[in-house]
Scaffold this active site. Structure first.
Site, PDB file in Angstrom:
ATOM      1  N   ILE A   1     -41.276  17.493   3.979  1.00  0.00           N
ATOM      2  CA  ILE A   1     -41.284  17.563   5.438  1.00  0.00           C
ATOM      3  C   ILE A   1     -42.162  18.748   5.821  1.00  0.00           C
ATOM      4  CG2 ILE A   1     -39.890  17.573   7.527  1.00  0.00           C
ATOM      5  CD1 ILE A   1     -39.210  15.280   5.598  1.00  0.00           C
TER       6      ILE A   1
ATOM      7  N   HIS B   1     -28.238  19.274  -0.422  1.00  0.00           N
ATOM      8  CA  HIS B   1     -28.547  19.458  -1.843  1.00  0.00           C
ATOM      9  C   HIS B   1     -27.242  19.467  -2.625  1.00  0.00           C
ATOM     10  CE1 HIS B   1     -31.067  20.527  -5.221  1.00  0.00           C
ATOM     11  NE2 HIS B   1     -30.195  21.465  -5.562  1.00  0.00           N
TER      12      HIS B   1
END
Length: 204
Positions: A77, A93
């Site tokens: 991104i 994560h």
């Protein structure tokens, strides 16, 4: 709340479902494969779908997006894309960051014989799993666990819950961001690549 979702598989699909139930304006969904279940749900709900393989740049982000949600996303991104969203890009994560940065965090935690792990909702930056922490939770690694069983039983539902918690805080005007402790950081390469390379894409 106006959101964009980038990702794939169960976590991204359930995140889209949760956002729709809450009445959020889902401006767009980005997938790597058009046959993914996320794309199928988005198209069924008349949510615009784009296909981005490696790098999400600013032109893919609709106007007036509050936050880009990255769920099981393996695309970069860009800073310009993140800047298009009021709060930036929020990812999940499957480790207690800053421990086990990298694409195979769960596999490495099991391989190293650890007894607990967790998940982190964090704000993406240009690094590999290095951005400020928004929320965390932990879980046990049970005897006989594989990355798949641990993900399905604990980590994937945890990711959905942490996304939910952070979104609720944003709605209340809170913006949780705690810098990661660099002294405690570890990073492992792609498990199948050993020490010869691989690893996660930055902010994947």
């Amino acid at each position: 709340m106006r959101v964009m979702i980038v990702g794939q598989k169960w976590l991204a699909t359930e995140l889209l479902r949760m956002c729709l139930v809450r009445g959020y304006d889902v401006a767009a969904v980005s997938v790597q494969r058009l046959d993914d279940r996320l794309a199928a749900l988005a198209m069924a709900e008349d949510v615009p779908v784009c296909q981005v393989q490696r790098r999400l740049t600013a032109e893919w982000v609709p106007e007036d997006v509050d936050v880009i949600l990255c769920a099981h996303a393996h695309v970069f991104i860009s800073a310009e894309a993140r800047a298009r969203a009021r709060f930036g890009a929020l990812g999940f994560h499957p480790s207690l960051l800053p421990r086990h940065r990298g694409r195979d965090a769960t596999r490495w935690a099991i391989h190293m014989g650890e007894h607990m792990t967790g998940g982190t909702a964090y704000w993406l930056d240009d690094g590999a799993d290095t951005g400020p922490i928004a929320a965390q939770d932990w879980c046990w690694i049970r005897p006989g666990d594989t990355p798949e069983t641990l993900w399905r039983r604990d980590l994937a539902p945890m990711g959905l819950r942490l996304f939910s918690e952070v979104l609720q805080k944003l709605e209340r005007g809170e913006n949780p961001r705690t810098p990661q402790d660099a002294e405690m950081a570890t990073w492992e390469p792609s498990f199948t690549s050993g020490t010869l390379g691989g690893g996660s894409l930055p902010n994947a």
